[in-house]
Design a protein around this motif. Structure first.
Motif, PDB file in Angstrom:
ATOM      1  N   VAL A  84       0.848  -1.186   0.000  1.00  0.00           N
ATOM      2  CA  VAL A  84       0.000   0.000   0.000  1.00  0.00           C
ATOM      3  C   VAL A  84       0.891   1.246   0.000  1.00  0.00           C
ATOM      4  O   VAL A  84       1.767   1.387   0.862  1.00  0.00           O
ATOM      5  CB  VAL A  84      -0.929   0.030   1.228  1.00  0.00           C
ATOM      6  CG1 VAL A  84      -1.748   1.312   1.259  1.00  0.00           C
ATOM      7  CG2 VAL A  84      -1.852  -1.186   1.216  1.00  0.00           C
ATOM      8  N   LYS A  85       0.653   2.141  -0.942  1.00  0.00           N
ATOM      9  CA  LYS A  85       1.395   3.395  -0.994  1.00  0.00           C
ATOM     10  C   LYS A  85       0.578   4.481  -0.301  1.00  0.00           C
ATOM     11  O   LYS A  85      -0.604   4.659  -0.596  1.00  0.00           O
ATOM     12  CB  LYS A  85       1.662   3.788  -2.449  1.00  0.00           C
ATOM     13  CG  LYS A  85       2.528   2.790  -3.210  1.00  0.00           C
ATOM     14  CD  LYS A  85       2.719   3.212  -4.655  1.00  0.00           C
ATOM     15  CE  LYS A  85       3.552   2.192  -5.420  1.00  0.00           C
ATOM     16  NZ  LYS A  85       3.722   2.575  -6.856  1.00  0.00           N
ATOM     17  N   PHE A  86       1.235   5.202   0.608  1.00  0.00           N
ATOM     18  CA  PHE A  86       0.511   6.213   1.372  1.00  0.00           C
ATOM     19  C   PHE A  86       1.466   7.312   1.805  1.00  0.00           C
ATOM     20  O   PHE A  86       2.695   7.174   1.742  1.00  0.00           O
ATOM     21  CB  PHE A  86      -0.145   5.601   2.607  1.00  0.00           C
ATOM     22  CG  PHE A  86       0.833   5.209   3.688  1.00  0.00           C
ATOM     23  CD1 PHE A  86       1.118   6.072   4.739  1.00  0.00           C
ATOM     24  CD2 PHE A  86       1.495   3.992   3.646  1.00  0.00           C
ATOM     25  CE1 PHE A  86       2.022   5.730   5.729  1.00  0.00           C
ATOM     26  CE2 PHE A  86       2.413   3.638   4.622  1.00  0.00           C
ATOM     27  CZ  PHE A  86       2.674   4.512   5.670  1.00  0.00           C
ATOM     28  N   ILE A  92      -4.414  16.397   7.630  1.00  0.00           N
ATOM     29  CA  ILE A  92      -5.357  15.418   7.071  1.00  0.00           C
ATOM     30  C   ILE A  92      -5.164  14.068   7.746  1.00  0.00           C
ATOM     31  O   ILE A  92      -6.087  13.517   8.334  1.00  0.00           O
ATOM     32  CB  ILE A  92      -5.196  15.279   5.541  1.00  0.00           C
ATOM     33  CG1 ILE A  92      -5.542  16.594   4.846  1.00  0.00           C
ATOM     34  CG2 ILE A  92      -6.104  14.147   5.017  1.00  0.00           C
ATOM     35  CD1 ILE A  92      -5.356  16.562   3.344  1.00  0.00           C
ATOM     36  N   GLY A  93      -3.947  13.523   7.660  1.00  0.00           N
ATOM     37  CA  GLY A  93      -3.671  12.196   8.176  1.00  0.00           C
ATOM     38  C   GLY A  93      -3.250  11.287   7.040  1.00  0.00           C
ATOM     39  O   GLY A  93      -2.765  11.752   5.999  1.00  0.00           O
ATOM     40  N   PRO A  94      -3.446   9.968   7.181  1.00  0.00           N
ATOM     41  CA  PRO A  94      -3.027   9.046   6.125  1.00  0.00           C
ATOM     42  C   PRO A  94      -3.841   9.252   4.839  1.00  0.00           C
ATOM     43  O   PRO A  94      -5.073   9.308   4.877  1.00  0.00           O
ATOM     44  CB  PRO A  94      -3.314   7.665   6.717  1.00  0.00           C
ATOM     45  CG  PRO A  94      -3.446   7.882   8.191  1.00  0.00           C
ATOM     46  CD  PRO A  94      -3.984   9.263   8.353  1.00  0.00           C
ATOM     47  N   VAL A  95      -3.135   9.386   3.730  1.00  0.00           N
ATOM     48  CA  VAL A  95      -3.764   9.486   2.420  1.00  0.00           C
ATOM     49  C   VAL A  95      -3.213   8.353   1.558  1.00  0.00           C
ATOM     50  O   VAL A  95      -2.003   8.220   1.389  1.00  0.00           O
ATOM     51  CB  VAL A  95      -3.503  10.854   1.756  1.00  0.00           C
ATOM     52  CG1 VAL A  95      -4.074  10.881   0.339  1.00  0.00           C
ATOM     53  CG2 VAL A  95      -4.119  11.979   2.596  1.00  0.00           C
ATOM     54  N   ILE A  96      -4.105   7.529   1.035  1.00  0.00           N
ATOM     55  CA  ILE A  96      -3.735   6.306   0.328  1.00  0.00           C
ATOM     56  C   ILE A  96      -3.690   6.565  -1.173  1.00  0.00           C
ATOM     57  O   ILE A  96      -4.646   7.093  -1.749  1.00  0.00           O
ATOM     58  CB  ILE A  96      -4.740   5.171   0.628  1.00  0.00           C
ATOM     59  CG1 ILE A  96      -4.950   5.029   2.138  1.00  0.00           C
ATOM     60  CG2 ILE A  96      -4.268   3.858   0.007  1.00  0.00           C
ATOM     61  CD1 ILE A  96      -3.723   4.725   2.931  1.00  0.00           C
ATOM     62  N   GLU A  97      -2.594   6.170  -1.804  1.00  0.00           N
ATOM     63  CA  GLU A  97      -2.462   6.354  -3.251  1.00  0.00           C
ATOM     64  C   GLU A  97      -3.249   5.302  -4.022  1.00  0.00           C
ATOM     65  O   GLU A  97      -3.904   5.610  -5.015  1.00  0.00           O
ATOM     66  CB  GLU A  97      -0.978   6.288  -3.633  1.00  0.00           C
ATOM     67  CG  GLU A  97      -0.704   6.504  -5.109  1.00  0.00           C
ATOM     68  CD  GLU A  97       0.775   6.466  -5.429  1.00  0.00           C
ATOM     69  OE1 GLU A  97       1.133   5.931  -6.498  1.00  0.00           O
ATOM     70  OE2 GLU A  97       1.587   6.974  -4.615  1.00  0.00           O
ATOM     71  N   ASN A  98      -3.171   4.053  -3.589  1.00  0.00           N
ATOM     72  CA  ASN A  98      -3.833   2.944  -4.287  1.00  0.00           C
ATOM     73  C   ASN A  98      -4.926   2.363  -3.400  1.00  0.00           C
ATOM     74  O   ASN A  98      -4.771   1.324  -2.774  1.00  0.00           O
ATOM     75  CB  ASN A  98      -2.827   1.877  -4.700  1.00  0.00           C
ATOM     76  CG  ASN A  98      -1.897   1.431  -3.559  1.00  0.00           C
ATOM     77  OD1 ASN A  98      -1.603   2.203  -2.650  1.00  0.00           O
ATOM     78  ND2 ASN A  98      -1.434   0.205  -3.607  1.00  0.00           N
ATOM     79  N   ARG A  99      -6.056   3.064  -3.336  1.00  0.00           N
ATOM     80  CA  ARG A  99      -7.167   2.702  -2.458  1.00  0.00           C
ATOM     81  C   ARG A  99      -7.662   1.284  -2.735  1.00  0.00           C
ATOM     82  O   ARG A  99      -7.689   0.837  -3.886  1.00  0.00           O
ATOM     83  CB  ARG A  99      -8.302   3.717  -2.671  1.00  0.00           C
ATOM     84  CG  ARG A  99      -9.384   3.678  -1.623  1.00  0.00           C
ATOM     85  CD  ARG A  99     -10.372   4.824  -1.839  1.00  0.00           C
ATOM     86  NE  ARG A  99     -11.135   4.676  -3.063  1.00  0.00           N
ATOM     87  CZ  ARG A  99     -12.191   3.872  -3.191  1.00  0.00           C
ATOM     88  NH1 ARG A  99     -12.590   3.138  -2.175  1.00  0.00           N
ATOM     89  NH2 ARG A  99     -12.837   3.813  -4.332  1.00  0.00           N
ATOM     90  N   VAL A 100      -8.064   0.586  -1.685  1.00  0.00           N
ATOM     91  CA  VAL A 100      -8.603  -0.775  -1.805  1.00  0.00           C
ATOM     92  C   VAL A 100     -10.107  -0.686  -2.013  1.00  0.00           C
ATOM     93  O   VAL A 100     -10.833  -0.194  -1.140  1.00  0.00           O
ATOM     94  CB  VAL A 100      -8.268  -1.605  -0.552  1.00  0.00           C
ATOM     95  CG1 VAL A 100      -8.978  -2.955  -0.591  1.00  0.00           C
ATOM     96  CG2 VAL A 100      -6.762  -1.785  -0.423  1.00  0.00           C
ATOM     97  N   ARG A 154      -8.537   7.969   2.958  1.00  0.00           N
ATOM     98  CA  ARG A 154      -8.104   9.004   3.900  1.00  0.00           C
ATOM     99  C   ARG A 154      -9.027   8.936   5.111  1.00  0.00           C
ATOM    100  O   ARG A 154     -10.006   8.181   5.100  1.00  0.00           O
ATOM    101  CB  ARG A 154      -8.171  10.398   3.263  1.00  0.00           C
ATOM    102  CG  ARG A 154      -9.562  10.821   2.776  1.00  0.00           C
ATOM    103  CD  ARG A 154      -9.536  12.236   2.211  1.00  0.00           C
ATOM    104  NE  ARG A 154      -8.530  12.385   1.163  1.00  0.00           N
ATOM    105  CZ  ARG A 154      -7.897  13.522   0.880  1.00  0.00           C
ATOM    106  NH1 ARG A 154      -8.170  14.620   1.571  1.00  0.00           N
ATOM    107  NH2 ARG A 154      -7.002  13.583  -0.080  1.00  0.00           N
ATOM    108  N   PRO A 155      -8.779   9.717   6.166  1.00  0.00           N
ATOM    109  CA  PRO A 155      -9.688   9.691   7.309  1.00  0.00           C
ATOM    110  C   PRO A 155     -11.123  10.027   6.913  1.00  0.00           C
ATOM    111  O   PRO A 155     -11.366  10.810   5.995  1.00  0.00           O
ATOM    112  CB  PRO A 155      -9.099  10.768   8.234  1.00  0.00           C
ATOM    113  CG  PRO A 155      -7.653  10.804   7.885  1.00  0.00           C
ATOM    114  CD  PRO A 155      -7.597  10.559   6.409  1.00  0.00           C
ATOM    115  N   SER A 156     -12.066   9.405   7.612  1.00  0.00           N
ATOM    116  CA  SER A 156     -13.484   9.569   7.290  1.00  0.00           C
ATOM    117  C   SER A 156     -14.275   9.771   8.572  1.00  0.00           C
ATOM    118  O   SER A 156     -13.862   9.314   9.640  1.00  0.00           O
ATOM    119  CB  SER A 156     -13.995   8.326   6.555  1.00  0.00           C
ATOM    120  OG  SER A 156     -15.395   8.348   6.415  1.00  0.00           O
ATOM    121  N   LYS A 157     -15.399  10.436   8.459  1.00  0.00           N
ATOM    122  CA  LYS A 157     -16.318  10.553   9.589  1.00  0.00           C
ATOM    123  C   LYS A 157     -17.490   9.588   9.473  1.00  0.00           C
ATOM    124  O   LYS A 157     -18.126   9.234  10.462  1.00  0.00           O
ATOM    125  CB  LYS A 157     -16.836  11.992   9.699  1.00  0.00           C
ATOM    126  CG  LYS A 157     -15.757  12.993  10.087  1.00  0.00           C
ATOM    127  CD  LYS A 157     -16.332  14.391  10.240  1.00  0.00           C
ATOM    128  CE  LYS A 157     -15.248  15.374  10.666  1.00  0.00           C
ATOM    129  NZ  LYS A 157     -15.764  16.764  10.818  1.00  0.00           N
TER     130      LYS A 157
END
Length: 352
Positions: A84-86, A92-100, A154-157
């Motif tokens: 996983v690339k992030f 913001i926090g963790p942002v994922i390049e290749n979302r699952v 990325r972070p979510s509510k």
């Protein structure tokens, strides 16, 4: 060097001379010295340098006098090893390049290679094992919390994408949970082998689930993690994160030693809901650190008085420290917790 094992003893529900205390995110931006380091290096850059990561881990132990250190790291660190690339993006926090998002995305996740890809983390632990006079707590992010970042990107509510996969693609979800569970088990086992003296599984966002969904979609993997690590002779902590009080009755059979509580559930009620078989950790509202010292000490006293009613209490916050907290306030609070709890425990022992 005298070794302070008070935290370890409390985890085992043994008698202690004082209530041990450590703080989630105790190496962080409330410390001006740490802020200067962050001007030069990102979180991930600090983690990649074992000597620097060890120094940052040591700073709050020296400055605050806490009874345990927690490894300076991030829950996202091991996911790089599974493909996983992030990045950790400021504000913001963790942002994922290749979302699952699909079954194929889950299939592409590979087994973790801790020694090959994360040797810097193990080296940091080994350095700290030699230098600390208090136990080192290492940690991992729990599968639901990690999955929420991987799926949402990325972070979510709302966790709507996460719940959509969970409910609509249960087989894909279960495979993702299995892979993340394997990752956590290998990662934490390597931590203990390298010198970690306890570990905490952070499930920061699992309180977003209803109890029946937690039991159906998440608890089997959490239970497997603790069962497969039960041979390790170190304290094991599960922190189900914020707003998780309704999930506590589901944890009674977990092979953990300590349950972390947030501030929405009292220590007494947390013990009752979890069946009374665990030590408990928590659960001061972190934002009380901005309150006048008299009020802060009053709330700390109340927690200590409640916590020592049964063996096995560790003072902590109900979530992590935040940048606006004061180093001086934390130092004074820590001294108060030690002094007051020592007095209270002596008085309790005299009455037995």
């Amino acid at each position: 060097m005298t070794y302070n094992d008070t935290f370890i003893r409390a985890c085992g529900q043994q008698d202690t001379d004082h209530v041990p205390v450590w703080y989630m995110r105790q190496a962080g931006r409330y410390d001006p010295e740490y802020r200067k380091i962050k001007e030069k290096y990102s979180l991930l850059e600090i983690c990649s340098q074992p000597e620097l990561a060890a120094e940052v881990t040591l700073m709050p132990v020296r400055k605050l006098g806490v009874d345990a250190a927690i490894l300076y790291s991030d829950i996202m660190n091991p996911v790089a090893s599974i493909g996983v690339k992030f990045d950790i993006v400021k504000n913001i926090g963790p942002v994922i390049e290749n979302r699952v998002a699909t079954a194929a995305d889950v299939d592409r996740l590979k087994p973790i290679d801790v020694e090959g890809d994360l040797s810097h983390v193990l080296e940091t632990i080994a350095i700290l094992d030699k230098e600390l006079d208090v136990p080192l707590i290492t940690f991992a992010g729990a599968p639901f919390t990690i999955a929420s970042y991987l799926i949402e990107g990325r972070p979510s509510k709302s966790y709507h994408r996460t719940k959509e996969m969970m409910f609509s693609q249960p087989r894909v979800w279960e495979k993702l949970m299995d892979k993340l569970g394997d990752m956590v088990i290998a990662y934490l086992r390597a931590h203990v082998k390298s010198g970690g003296k306890a570990f905490q599984l952070f499930d920061s966002w699992v309180g977003a689930l209803a109890p029946r969904d937690f039991e159906r979609y998440v608890l089997p993997t959490i239970s497997r993690i603790f069962a497969e690590l039960s041979d390790l002779d170190v304290p094991k902590i599960y922190f189900p994160g914020v707003s998780s009080g309704e999930l506590l009755p589901s944890l009674t059979k977990l092979q953990a030693d300590v349950i972390g509580l947030d501030w929405r559930v009292s220590l007494t009620e947390g013990r009752r809901r979890t069946g009374g078989g665990f030590a408990v950790q928590g659960n001061l509202d972190p934002y009380l650190l901005t309150a006048p010292m008299d009020l802060l000490k009053e709330r700390a006293k109340d927690l200590i008085d409640e916590g020592i009613q049964e063996p096995g209490y560790i003072f902590n916050l109900g979530h992590g420290l935040f940048p606006e907290a004061s180093l001086d306030t934390l130092r004074e609070l820590t001294e108060y917790i030690h002094a007051y709890s020592e007095q209270a425990l002596k008085q309790a022992a005299a009455l037995k």
